[in-house]
Structure formats: structure tokens, C-alpha cells
Design a protein around this motif. Sequence first.
Motif, PDB file in Angstrom:
ATOM      1  N   MET A  60       0.830  -1.201   0.000  1.00  0.00           N
ATOM      2  CA  MET A  60       0.000   0.000   0.000  1.00  0.00           C
ATOM      3  C   MET A  60       0.865   1.251   0.000  1.00  0.00           C
ATOM      4  O   MET A  60       0.562   2.231  -0.703  1.00  0.00           O
ATOM      5  CB  MET A  60      -0.930   0.005   1.205  1.00  0.00           C
ATOM      6  N   LEU A  61       1.938   1.255   0.773  1.00  0.00           N
ATOM      7  CA  LEU A  61       2.820   2.416   0.820  1.00  0.00           C
ATOM      8  C   LEU A  61       3.452   2.686  -0.544  1.00  0.00           C
ATOM      9  O   LEU A  61       3.616   3.845  -0.953  1.00  0.00           O
ATOM     10  CB  LEU A  61       3.912   2.208   1.874  1.00  0.00           C
ATOM     11  N   GLU A  62       3.811   1.619  -1.255  1.00  0.00           N
ATOM     12  CA  GLU A  62       4.413   1.788  -2.577  1.00  0.00           C
ATOM     13  C   GLU A  62       3.391   2.299  -3.595  1.00  0.00           C
ATOM     14  O   GLU A  62       3.760   2.979  -4.558  1.00  0.00           O
ATOM     15  CB  GLU A  62       5.004   0.461  -3.047  1.00  0.00           C
ATOM     16  N   ALA A  63       2.121   1.984  -3.372  1.00  0.00           N
ATOM     17  CA  ALA A  63       1.084   2.387  -4.325  1.00  0.00           C
ATOM     18  C   ALA A  63       0.705   3.857  -4.189  1.00  0.00           C
ATOM     19  O   ALA A  63       0.152   4.438  -5.127  1.00  0.00           O
ATOM     20  CB  ALA A  63      -0.154   1.518  -4.146  1.00  0.00           C
ATOM     21  N   LEU A  64       0.983   4.469  -3.029  1.00  0.00           N
ATOM     22  CA  LEU A  64       0.575   5.842  -2.754  1.00  0.00           C
ATOM     23  C   LEU A  64       1.795   6.737  -2.587  1.00  0.00           C
ATOM     24  O   LEU A  64       2.873   6.284  -2.176  1.00  0.00           O
ATOM     25  CB  LEU A  64      -0.273   5.887  -1.482  1.00  0.00           C
ATOM     26  N   ASP A  65       1.608   8.030  -2.851  1.00  0.00           N
ATOM     27  CA  ASP A  65       2.700   8.976  -2.633  1.00  0.00           C
ATOM     28  C   ASP A  65       2.637   9.539  -1.219  1.00  0.00           C
ATOM     29  O   ASP A  65       1.765   9.164  -0.421  1.00  0.00           O
ATOM     30  CB  ASP A  65       2.662  10.087  -3.682  1.00  0.00           C
ATOM     31  N   ALA A  66       3.540  10.450  -0.901  1.00  0.00           N
ATOM     32  CA  ALA A  66       3.674  10.943   0.474  1.00  0.00           C
ATOM     33  C   ALA A  66       2.409  11.643   0.955  1.00  0.00           C
ATOM     34  O   ALA A  66       1.979  11.445   2.102  1.00  0.00           O
ATOM     35  CB  ALA A  66       4.878  11.890   0.560  1.00  0.00           C
ATOM     36  N   ASN A  67       1.810  12.476   0.126  1.00  0.00           N
ATOM     37  CA  ASN A  67       0.599  13.177   0.536  1.00  0.00           C
ATOM     38  C   ASN A  67      -0.563  12.203   0.729  1.00  0.00           C
ATOM     39  O   ASN A  67      -1.385  12.357   1.633  1.00  0.00           O
ATOM     40  CB  ASN A  67       0.227  14.240  -0.503  1.00  0.00           C
ATOM     41  N   GLU A  68      -0.606  11.178  -0.114  1.00  0.00           N
ATOM     42  CA  GLU A  68      -1.645  10.165   0.017  1.00  0.00           C
ATOM     43  C   GLU A  68      -1.445   9.318   1.259  1.00  0.00           C
ATOM     44  O   GLU A  68      -2.418   8.817   1.829  1.00  0.00           O
ATOM     45  CB  GLU A  68      -1.672   9.296  -1.250  1.00  0.00           C
ATOM     46  N   HIS A  69      -0.196   9.169   1.703  1.00  0.00           N
ATOM     47  CA  HIS A  69       0.060   8.478   2.975  1.00  0.00           C
ATOM     48  C   HIS A  69      -0.612   9.230   4.124  1.00  0.00           C
ATOM     49  O   HIS A  69      -1.179   8.617   5.042  1.00  0.00           O
ATOM     50  CB  HIS A  69       1.561   8.384   3.237  1.00  0.00           C
ATOM     51  N   LYS A  70      -0.547  10.567   4.089  1.00  0.00           N
ATOM     52  CA  LYS A  70      -1.179  11.368   5.140  1.00  0.00           C
ATOM     53  C   LYS A  70      -2.691  11.170   5.145  1.00  0.00           C
ATOM     54  O   LYS A  70      -3.308  11.079   6.208  1.00  0.00           O
ATOM     55  CB  LYS A  70      -0.838  12.847   4.937  1.00  0.00           C
ATOM     56  N   VAL A 126      -8.755   7.391  -2.096  1.00  0.00           N
ATOM     57  CA  VAL A 126      -9.632   6.243  -1.837  1.00  0.00           C
ATOM     58  C   VAL A 126      -9.727   5.362  -3.078  1.00  0.00           C
ATOM     59  O   VAL A 126      -9.600   4.132  -3.011  1.00  0.00           O
ATOM     60  CB  VAL A 126     -11.029   6.725  -1.397  1.00  0.00           C
ATOM     61  N   GLY A 127      -9.945   5.981  -4.241  1.00  0.00           N
ATOM     62  CA  GLY A 127     -10.032   5.208  -5.472  1.00  0.00           C
ATOM     63  C   GLY A 127      -8.720   4.541  -5.835  1.00  0.00           C
ATOM     64  O   GLY A 127      -8.698   3.378  -6.267  1.00  0.00           O
ATOM     65  N   LYS A 128      -7.617   5.246  -5.635  1.00  0.00           N
ATOM     66  CA  LYS A 128      -6.302   4.694  -5.969  1.00  0.00           C
ATOM     67  C   LYS A 128      -5.957   3.516  -5.065  1.00  0.00           C
ATOM     68  O   LYS A 128      -5.419   2.496  -5.524  1.00  0.00           O
ATOM     69  CB  LYS A 128      -5.247   5.794  -5.830  1.00  0.00           C
ATOM     70  N   ALA A 129      -6.270   3.632  -3.781  1.00  0.00           N
ATOM     71  CA  ALA A 129      -6.008   2.537  -2.848  1.00  0.00           C
ATOM     72  C   ALA A 129      -6.833   1.308  -3.207  1.00  0.00           C
ATOM     73  O   ALA A 129      -6.356   0.167  -3.137  1.00  0.00           O
ATOM     74  CB  ALA A 129      -6.306   2.981  -1.422  1.00  0.00           C
ATOM     75  N   ALA A 130      -8.088   1.515  -3.600  1.00  0.00           N
ATOM     76  CA  ALA A 130      -8.953   0.395  -3.966  1.00  0.00           C
ATOM     77  C   ALA A 130      -8.436  -0.304  -5.221  1.00  0.00           C
ATOM     78  O   ALA A 130      -8.453  -1.542  -5.308  1.00  0.00           O
ATOM     79  CB  ALA A 130     -10.375   0.894  -4.182  1.00  0.00           C
ATOM     80  N   LEU A 131      -7.964   0.472  -6.205  1.00  0.00           N
ATOM     81  CA  LEU A 131      -7.419  -0.135  -7.422  1.00  0.00           C
ATOM     82  C   LEU A 131      -6.147  -0.916  -7.121  1.00  0.00           C
ATOM     83  O   LEU A 131      -5.933  -2.010  -7.658  1.00  0.00           O
ATOM     84  CB  LEU A 131      -7.141   0.954  -8.458  1.00  0.00           C
ATOM     85  N   ALA A 132      -5.304  -0.371  -6.250  1.00  0.00           N
ATOM     86  CA  ALA A 132      -4.082  -1.075  -5.890  1.00  0.00           C
ATOM     87  C   ALA A 132      -4.397  -2.383  -5.176  1.00  0.00           C
ATOM     88  O   ALA A 132      -3.764  -3.416  -5.424  1.00  0.00           O
ATOM     89  CB  ALA A 132      -3.212  -0.186  -5.001  1.00  0.00           C
ATOM     90  N   ALA A 133      -5.390  -2.363  -4.305  1.00  0.00           N
ATOM     91  CA  ALA A 133      -5.777  -3.575  -3.585  1.00  0.00           C
ATOM     92  C   ALA A 133      -6.372  -4.610  -4.536  1.00  0.00           C
ATOM     93  O   ALA A 133      -6.140  -5.809  -4.393  1.00  0.00           O
ATOM     94  CB  ALA A 133      -6.772  -3.235  -2.486  1.00  0.00           C
TER      95      ALA A 133
END
Length: 318
Positions: free
Chosen positions: A155-165, A229-236
Motif C-alpha cells: 500500500m505504501l508503494e502504491a501511494l505517494d507521500a501526501n496520500e500516505h497522510k 480512496v479510489g487509488k487505494a482500492a485499485l491497488a488492492a
Amino acid sequence: MRFAVYLPLLFPLLAALAARPLGERLPPRLATWLLTVAAVVLAAASSLVLGMLAITGLIRFPLLAELAHGRWSAQVAQHHDPASLSVGLLAGALLTAAATAAGVALWRRVRTLVAAAAEAACLPGPDELVVVEDPAAEAYAIPGLPGRIVVSTGMLEALDANEHKILLAHERAHLAHHHYLFVAVVQLAATANPLLRPLADTVTYTVERWADESAATVIGDRRQVAHTVGKAALAAKRARAHTWIPTAALGILGRFSQAGPGPVPRRVAALLAPPLRNRPLPLAGILAVLAASTVCAAEAAHDLELLLELAKHGASHR
């Protein structure tokens, strides 16, 4: 007992029909509280009514009156109670089944919370955030003392720093607002009265919307939260693995199930739309249903009290 005694058994149907519209049109925090309270009140009222109907069936049996040393007259009770014996027996059977199911569900919920607290305590490190080596994109909060946030390296690799927040703000909202308790309470009510299942399903959605809105408040950008939210769901979806996740967990992907990550598109659409405002009309409608259910249950209790007094009076004149 008069017709009003049966209304609390029908009101859950109205609440079930209104659950999803309320979850979509009211602010998620208000919707979560309202649906949870509604589930508890309606489950309690319907259970009380079933109990009172079961009592009217039991007091008709002369054998029970004799075992109670003739404290009431079974004949008088049968004469004055408009409810049939079959209704009383059916109510008793339904109440027994509901009480058994609710007791089992409560025991399982307590075990789940205890297991979640133990899991949270056993996770490595002293920090709130725990990063686990897993290529699958996962992120969830585990309630405990204190609660922990588990995020996979995928999940961390799928998101950037701002998305981590944004991710952490969402998970912290789950812990700060005790969202699992809302889910557990409304699911317990739905176990006692299966007609309330749509309320339980809607609350699992509104707690995620509540966490989304909390993250949007922290970050100050609703569109960015929707994107995350959408990006995390696609990565999952791309990297979903058979990872063990505690039953008590809540996360940005929604309630975990074999069916998938949950109603993510609805959450994204809600974040892209303007924030919801309180709507007096639907709020007044559900409150009116709760008030009517409470009044009907109280009226039924009063009728039962009068019936028992008549039965006792009949026994004293034999």
C-alpha cells in the motif's frame, strides 16, 4: 391486547427501507448515530412486544396458574385477551430464537474485541503505525488499548507521500471515533431482529464515509481524498492476497469480505460532491418512527398490566 402491540414489529420494515437513503443523504456522522440508535430502539421495542405476546400465551395455561398457586385465572386471561394462543406461542418461539442468536452474537463480539486488543498489543514496535512486509495493498485500524494502524508495504508503494497522510488520517478517524463499536452494536441489533439488517449494512458504509470526511477535514482537499480512496482500492484489487485480517479491523478499503473492497465508487462520488447538510425532513421521519415504536410498546405494556390485573382479580373471586 390491541392492534398497537403489533406495530413495533412492523416499524423495522420502514427503517429498513429508509436506511440506505438516509446513509446517502445525511452527513455520515449523523447518519451513523441515527441508524445505530434506531437499530437499538427498534430491536428493543420488537423484543419487548414479542415478550409481552408470549406472556399472554403463557398465562392461558391452567397448569401454569396452578403451579403459581392460583395467582391468576387462565379463563379470565383467555376471555379478555384479543390475541390468540397461536400468536402468543409464535411470539415466544421467535423471542427465544432472537435471544439465543443475540446471546451467541454478543459472545462472539466480545471475543472479537478481546482478540483485536490482544492482536494490537502484540504488534511490533511502540508506535501507532505498524508497517508489515506484504506486496498486497492493505491498510486497516485495529481497536485496542491503544489501537494500532497496520499498513502493508504494498500500500505504501502504491501511494505517494501526501496520500500516505490521507490514509493515516482515515485510519486514525476509525480509532478516534470508535467506529467498530457502532458497527458491532448495530449488527447485534440486526441479529436480534433480522429485519434491521439493512441498517447494519448501511452503518458499515457510513463509518467509512465518516472517516473519509474526517480525512478531508484534516487534509483540506476533498478531491484529493477521493482520488486516494479510489487509488487505494485499485491497488488492492490488483494485488489482493489471502492476507489474514482481524475481524474487528476497519480500513480505507471498507469492511473486508470475499465480495471485494466495498462500495468505494459511492464514497468517491460523495467526496467529489459538495458536503452533505442536515436534512430536517428525513431526520424528523425516522425520529417519528422511533417515538411511535416506543409509544406503542409502552401502550402494549399498559394493556398487559391491565390484563394481568383482571386475571388476578378473577382468581381472587373463585
